[in-house]
Design a protein around this motif. Structure first.
Motif, PDB file in Angstrom:
ATOM      1  N   ALA A  90       3.515  -6.722   9.421  1.00 46.50           N
ATOM      2  CA  ALA A  90       4.095  -6.323  10.709  1.00 46.50           C
ATOM      3  C   ALA A  90       3.077  -5.520  11.514  1.00 46.50           C
ATOM      4  O   ALA A  90       2.600  -4.479  11.045  1.00 46.50           O
ATOM      5  CB  ALA A  90       5.354  -5.490  10.482  1.00 46.50           C
ATOM      6  N   PRO A  91       2.730  -5.952  12.724  1.00 42.84           N
ATOM      7  CA  PRO A  91       1.718  -5.240  13.514  1.00 42.84           C
ATOM      8  C   PRO A  91       2.046  -3.771  13.744  1.00 42.84           C
ATOM      9  O   PRO A  91       1.162  -2.910  13.655  1.00 42.84           O
ATOM     10  CB  PRO A  91       1.691  -6.020  14.840  1.00 42.84           C
ATOM     11  N   HIS A  92       3.316  -3.439  14.035  1.00 50.73           N
ATOM     12  CA  HIS A  92       3.650  -2.046  14.337  1.00 50.73           C
ATOM     13  C   HIS A  92       3.565  -1.171  13.084  1.00 50.73           C
ATOM     14  O   HIS A  92       3.267   0.019  13.177  1.00 50.73           O
ATOM     15  CB  HIS A  92       5.028  -1.938  14.981  1.00 50.73           C
ATOM     16  N   VAL A  93       3.787  -1.757  11.904  1.00 49.61           N
ATOM     17  CA  VAL A  93       3.638  -0.998  10.658  1.00 49.61           C
ATOM     18  C   VAL A  93       2.167  -0.726  10.388  1.00 49.61           C
ATOM     19  O   VAL A  93       1.778   0.397  10.045  1.00 49.61           O
ATOM     20  CB  VAL A  93       4.285  -1.752   9.482  1.00 49.61           C
ATOM     21  N   LEU A  94       1.330  -1.729  10.577  1.00 50.12           N
ATOM     22  CA  LEU A  94      -0.117  -1.536  10.413  1.00 50.12           C
ATOM     23  C   LEU A  94      -0.629  -0.479  11.384  1.00 50.12           C
ATOM     24  O   LEU A  94      -1.507   0.324  11.037  1.00 50.12           O
ATOM     25  CB  LEU A  94      -0.857  -2.853  10.628  1.00 50.12           C
ATOM     26  N   ALA A  95      -0.068  -0.450  12.594  1.00 55.10           N
ATOM     27  CA  ALA A  95      -0.507   0.532  13.585  1.00 55.10           C
ATOM     28  C   ALA A  95      -0.169   1.948  13.133  1.00 55.10           C
ATOM     29  O   ALA A  95      -0.980   2.872  13.290  1.00 55.10           O
ATOM     30  CB  ALA A  95       0.126   0.228  14.935  1.00 55.10           C
ATOM     31  N   VAL A  96       1.016   2.152  12.575  1.00 58.49           N
ATOM     32  CA  VAL A  96       1.398   3.478  12.092  1.00 58.49           C
ATOM     33  C   VAL A  96       0.466   3.925  10.967  1.00 58.49           C
ATOM     34  O   VAL A  96       0.095   5.099  10.864  1.00 58.49           O
ATOM     35  CB  VAL A  96       2.867   3.487  11.613  1.00 58.49           C
ATOM     36  N   LEU A  97       0.067   2.975  10.140  1.00 61.64           N
ATOM     37  CA  LEU A  97      -0.827   3.285   9.017  1.00 61.64           C
ATOM     38  C   LEU A  97      -2.294   3.378   9.435  1.00 61.64           C
ATOM     39  O   LEU A  97      -3.154   3.703   8.604  1.00 61.64           O
ATOM     40  CB  LEU A  97      -0.679   2.218   7.933  1.00 61.64           C
ATOM     41  N   ILE A 150       2.402  -1.687   1.011  1.00 58.73           N
ATOM     42  CA  ILE A 150       2.977  -0.343   1.114  1.00 58.73           C
ATOM     43  C   ILE A 150       4.326  -0.499   1.800  1.00 58.73           C
ATOM     44  O   ILE A 150       4.430  -1.159   2.847  1.00 58.73           O
ATOM     45  CB  ILE A 150       2.079   0.605   1.928  1.00 58.73           C
ATOM     46  N   TYR A 151       5.368   0.067   1.197  1.00 60.05           N
ATOM     47  CA  TYR A 151       6.700  -0.024   1.799  1.00 60.05           C
ATOM     48  C   TYR A 151       7.217   1.372   2.130  1.00 60.05           C
ATOM     49  O   TYR A 151       6.795   2.368   1.544  1.00 60.05           O
ATOM     50  CB  TYR A 151       7.677  -0.765   0.877  1.00 60.05           C
ATOM     51  N   GLY A 152       8.124   1.418   3.105  1.00 57.91           N
ATOM     52  CA  GLY A 152       8.715   2.695   3.499  1.00 57.91           C
ATOM     53  C   GLY A 152       8.012   3.390   4.637  1.00 57.91           C
ATOM     54  O   GLY A 152       8.294   4.557   4.935  1.00 57.91           O
ATOM     55  N   THR A 153       7.095   2.704   5.301  1.00 59.85           N
ATOM     56  CA  THR A 153       6.418   3.290   6.462  1.00 59.85           C
ATOM     57  C   THR A 153       7.437   3.556   7.575  1.00 59.85           C
ATOM     58  O   THR A 153       8.321   2.722   7.815  1.00 59.85           O
ATOM     59  CB  THR A 153       5.332   2.323   6.989  1.00 59.85           C
ATOM     60  N   PRO A 154       7.362   4.702   8.249  1.00 59.32           N
ATOM     61  CA  PRO A 154       8.274   4.952   9.366  1.00 59.32           C
ATOM     62  C   PRO A 154       8.264   3.788  10.360  1.00 59.32           C
ATOM     63  O   PRO A 154       7.204   3.333  10.795  1.00 59.32           O
ATOM     64  CB  PRO A 154       7.710   6.229  10.005  1.00 59.32           C
ATOM     65  N   GLY A 155       9.439   3.289  10.683  1.00 57.75           N
ATOM     66  CA  GLY A 155       9.562   2.171  11.615  1.00 57.75           C
ATOM     67  C   GLY A 155       9.621   0.819  10.946  1.00 57.75           C
ATOM     68  O   GLY A 155       9.906  -0.185  11.619  1.00 57.75           O
ATOM     69  N   GLU A 156       9.391   0.750   9.628  1.00 60.70           N
ATOM     70  CA  GLU A 156       9.471  -0.536   8.931  1.00 60.70           C
ATOM     71  C   GLU A 156      10.931  -0.853   8.629  1.00 60.70           C
ATOM     72  O   GLU A 156      11.657  -0.036   8.066  1.00 60.70           O
ATOM     73  CB  GLU A 156       8.684  -0.485   7.620  1.00 60.70           C
ATOM     74  N   SER A 157      11.357  -2.056   8.972  1.00 56.48           N
ATOM     75  CA  SER A 157      12.719  -2.495   8.697  1.00 56.48           C
ATOM     76  C   SER A 157      12.732  -3.383   7.456  1.00 56.48           C
ATOM     77  O   SER A 157      11.682  -3.824   6.969  1.00 56.48           O
ATOM     78  CB  SER A 157      13.272  -3.282   9.883  1.00 56.48           C
ATOM     79  N   ALA A 158      13.927  -3.661   6.969  1.00 58.29           N
ATOM     80  CA  ALA A 158      14.048  -4.597   5.848  1.00 58.29           C
ATOM     81  C   ALA A 158      13.498  -5.968   6.237  1.00 58.29           C
ATOM     82  O   ALA A 158      12.884  -6.663   5.429  1.00 58.29           O
ATOM     83  CB  ALA A 158      15.510  -4.699   5.413  1.00 58.29           C
ATOM     84  N   ALA A 159      13.701  -6.355   7.497  1.00 59.04           N
ATOM     85  CA  ALA A 159      13.182  -7.646   7.971  1.00 59.04           C
ATOM     86  C   ALA A 159      11.652  -7.645   7.987  1.00 59.04           C
ATOM     87  O   ALA A 159      11.014  -8.659   7.684  1.00 59.04           O
ATOM     88  CB  ALA A 159      13.729  -7.948   9.360  1.00 59.04           C
ATOM     89  N   ASP A 160      11.053  -6.511   8.369  1.00 59.21           N
ATOM     90  CA  ASP A 160       9.584  -6.414   8.352  1.00 59.21           C
ATOM     91  C   ASP A 160       9.062  -6.616   6.932  1.00 59.21           C
ATOM     92  O   ASP A 160       8.093  -7.345   6.708  1.00 59.21           O
ATOM     93  CB  ASP A 160       9.133  -5.041   8.854  1.00 59.21           C
ATOM     94  N   LEU A 161       9.689  -5.949   5.968  1.00 59.37           N
ATOM     95  CA  LEU A 161       9.247  -6.082   4.584  1.00 59.37           C
ATOM     96  C   LEU A 161       9.471  -7.504   4.082  1.00 59.37           C
ATOM     97  O   LEU A 161       8.638  -8.052   3.354  1.00 59.37           O
ATOM     98  CB  LEU A 161       9.983  -5.082   3.695  1.00 59.37           C
ATOM     99  N   SER A 162      10.576  -8.114   4.489  1.00 61.91           N
ATOM    100  CA  SER A 162      10.844  -9.500   4.098  1.00 61.91           C
ATOM    101  C   SER A 162       9.745 -10.426   4.603  1.00 61.91           C
ATOM    102  O   SER A 162       9.275 -11.317   3.876  1.00 61.91           O
ATOM    103  CB  SER A 162      12.201  -9.941   4.653  1.00 61.91           C
ATOM    104  N   ALA A 163       9.295 -10.215   5.840  1.00 58.39           N
ATOM    105  CA  ALA A 163       8.215 -11.036   6.389  1.00 58.39           C
ATOM    106  C   ALA A 163       6.912 -10.822   5.619  1.00 58.39           C
ATOM    107  O   ALA A 163       6.148 -11.769   5.378  1.00 58.39           O
ATOM    108  CB  ALA A 163       8.016 -10.716   7.870  1.00 58.39           C
ATOM    109  N   SER A 164       6.657  -9.588   5.224  1.00 60.32           N
ATOM    110  CA  SER A 164       5.446  -9.300   4.439  1.00 60.32           C
ATOM    111  C   SER A 164       5.505 -10.008   3.090  1.00 60.32           C
ATOM    112  O   SER A 164       4.511 -10.586   2.631  1.00 60.32           O
ATOM    113  CB  SER A 164       5.297  -7.787   4.234  1.00 60.32           C
ATOM    114  N   LEU A 165       6.664  -9.970   2.444  1.00 62.83           N
ATOM    115  CA  LEU A 165       6.812 -10.625   1.148  1.00 62.83           C
ATOM    116  C   LEU A 165       6.691 -12.139   1.290  1.00 62.83           C
ATOM    117  O   LEU A 165       6.097 -12.807   0.429  1.00 62.83           O
ATOM    118  CB  LEU A 165       8.152 -10.244   0.530  1.00 62.83           C
TER     119      LEU A 165
END
Length: 410
Positions: free
Chosen positions: A157-164, A193-208
Motif C-alpha cells: 500500500a503506497p500510503h503505508v510505505l509513506a508512513v514508514l 510489517i503489519y499494524g502501521t498507522p493508517g493500514e486497513s485490513a484491506a491494505d494488508l490483504s492486498a500485501s498478502l
C-alpha cells in the motif's frame, strides 16, 4: 538514530575467549553474520545500526574501509577460534547489503570463505532492498555463492510505505522476488510489517495477495514496534499519527496466519512462515536454538559457547580499532546457567516444535498445565503421545501472548 548497545563486562582487546566457550566448537551449528551499516535513507521506524552518506559525510568511514575492517575481523575470528569450523550458514544483513552491488557482496562472501570456509550445504543469505536490485544483481550474487535472498517489502500500500518512509514503489518488492527466482534462487523471503498507522485490513490483504503472487517460499511478518528515538516515535509523540493498537495488531497477525496457512505456508516461528522445513531460515534457527555464531561488522553481536559480545557501533571506530590490531568488541557477557535456561525458554518456545517439558522446573511444569487449560499451550503436545516427550507448543492465542507465556514459565 541507532539504538544503544547493552552494558557488559570489558572485552579483551585481543578478542580471546574463555577455554570453556571453545569446548564443543564445531559440534554445534556455526554461523557467520555480517552487518553492512549503510543505507541510502533512514526509514522512520528504524533504529538499526545504519548510517546514510549524509550522516557519514564528516567521517572517514566508507564501504571500502568497512570491507577492509571486515576482512581483518574475520581473520581475527579465525585466530581466536583456533581451528574454526566451516560456516554452516552465512547471513549478510543491515543496513542495505544490496547497496554494495553483486561485486561487493561477492567480496564479502570471499572474505568469509577465506577465514572459515563454507560447509558443502551452507545456506548463504543476503538481505536486499528491492530498489537496489536487478536481474543482473541476482544473477551476480547467485554466481558468487548466495543461496537465499530476503527482500524488504513491508507493504503493497503506497500510503503505508509513506508512513514508514520506505522509498521503494509498491510493486517493486514482488517484482524483485520474481527476478530472484528467475536467477535460480529457490529460497526467497519477503518481509512484511503489519499494524502501521493508517493500514486497513484491506491494505494488508492486498500485501498478502502480492506476496503469494510472487511465489516465494518464505514470509516474515512483524508487528510494527515504535522504537524510542526514531522519527516515527517523534511523530506519534506530536500527535501526528496514532500509536499502534494492540487489539488491531492481534487481528492483523491472525489475518496473516490465516491467509498464509491457507496458501500452504505454515508458521514455524512466531513471525515466520514457510511450506516445509527445507525452506526454514537455518541461520535464524541457529539463533533460536542457542548455536554458535560470529557477528562481524559495526554493532554486530556474537555468541560462542555461552559467551556473548558486541562490537562498537560506528563504522569509523570499528575500522580504526581493527587497523590498530585490536578487537572491535565493545563489551561482553558470560551467560550463567540460569541465563542460558531463561534464554532457551524464551527462544525455543517461539518455535513450532516448542520446548521440551523436561527443560522446565517443577513449578514451571505445573504452570504449563495451567497455560494449556487456558488455551495458550497445546494440551495434546504438552501431554506427549506415542512415546514422545511432552512439549510446550504455543497455540494461535498463545502466539499472540507469547511474552506473557514466557514470563509465567520463567
Amino acid at each position: 538514530m541507532p539504538s544503544a548497545l547493552p552494558d557488559g563486562d570489558t572485552a579483551p582487546t585481543d578478542g580471546r575467549l574463555p577455554d570453556s566457550a571453545l569446548q564443543g566448537l564445531g559440534r554445534r551449528p556455526f554461523g557467520v553474520y555480517v552487518h553492512v551499516p549503510f543505507c541510502a535513507t533512514r526509514c522512520g521506524y528504524c533504529d538499526f545500526n545504519t548510517y546514510t552518506a549524509a550522516e557519514l559525510s564528516s567521517s572517514p568511514a566508507s564501504p571500502a574501509s568497512w570491507l577492509d575492517g571486515l576482512r581483518r575481523e574475520l581473520s581475527l575470528a579465525a585466530s581466536v577460534l583456533g581451528s574454526p569450523p566451516a560456516a554452516d550458514t552465512v547471513f549478510v544483513g543491515g543496513g542495505t547489503p544490496s547497496m554494495l552491488g553483486a561485486g561487493g557482496l561477492a567480496s564479502v562472501l570471499d572474505a568469509v570463505r577465506s577465514s572459515f570456509g563454507l560447509a558443502a550445504d551452507a545456506e548463504v543469505t543476503t538481505e536486499s532492498n528491492p530498489e537496489s536490485t536487478s536481474p543482473d544483481f541476482f544473477e551476480g550474487i547467485r554466481e558468487a555463492g548466495y543461496t537465499r535472498v530476503s527482500l524488504g517489502m513491508q507493504s503493497a500500500a503506497p500510503h503505508v510505505l509513506a508512513v514508514l518512509d520506505r522509498t521503494h514503489t509498491p510493486g517493486r518488492a514482488a517484482a524483485a522476488a520474481l527476478e530472484a527466482r528467475s536467477a535460480g534462487f529457490e529460497h526467497v523471503n519477503l518481509d512484511l510489517i503489519y499494524g502501521t498507522p493508517g493500514e486497513s485490513a484491506a491494505d494488508l490483504s492486498a500485501s498478502l495477495d502480492a506476496v503469494l503472487a510472487a511465489g516465494v517460499d518464505h514470509v516474515s511478518a512483524y508487528a510494527l514496534i515504535v522504537e524510542a528515538g526514531t522519527a516515527l516515535a517523534r511523530r506519534i509523540a506530536r500527535g501526528e499519527l496514532p500509536a499502534p493498537d494492540d487489539d488491531v495488531l492481534a487481528d492483523r497477525y491472525e489475518q496473516v496466519d490465516a491467509v498464509l496457512s491457507a496458501a500452504g505456508l505454515h508458521w514455524y516461528e512466531v513471525s515466520n512462515w514457510a511450506p516445509a522445513p527445507a525452506a526454514w531460515c537455518r541461520h535464524n534457527m541457529g539463533y533460536w536454538h542457542g548455536a554458535d555464531w560470529w557477528g562481524a561488522g559495526p554493532g554486530a553481536h556474537s555468541h560462542v559457547g555461552g559467551v556473548r559480545w558486541w562490537n562498537v557501533k560506528h563504522p569509523a571506530r570499528y575500522a580504526s580499532l581493527l587497523a590498530a590490531g585490536s578487537s572491535p568488541a565493545a563489551a561482553r557477557e558470560v551467560l550463567s546457567t540460569s541465563d542460558r535456561r531463561l534464554e532457551r525458554v524464551m527462544l525455543e518456545l517461539r518455535l513450532v516444535d516448542g520446548l521440551i517439558v523436561d527443560a522446565l522446573s517443577p513449578a514451571a511444569r505445573a504452570e504449563a498445565g495451567l497455560l494449556a487449560e487456558e488455551g495458550l499451550l497445546d494440551a495434546a503436545a504438552l501431554k506427549g503421545v506415542h512415546g514422545r516427550f511432552g512439549r510446550c507448543v504455543l497455540t494461535l492465542r498463545g502466539r499472540l501472548l507469547a511474552d506473557a507465556v514466557v514470563r509465567r514459565l520463567t
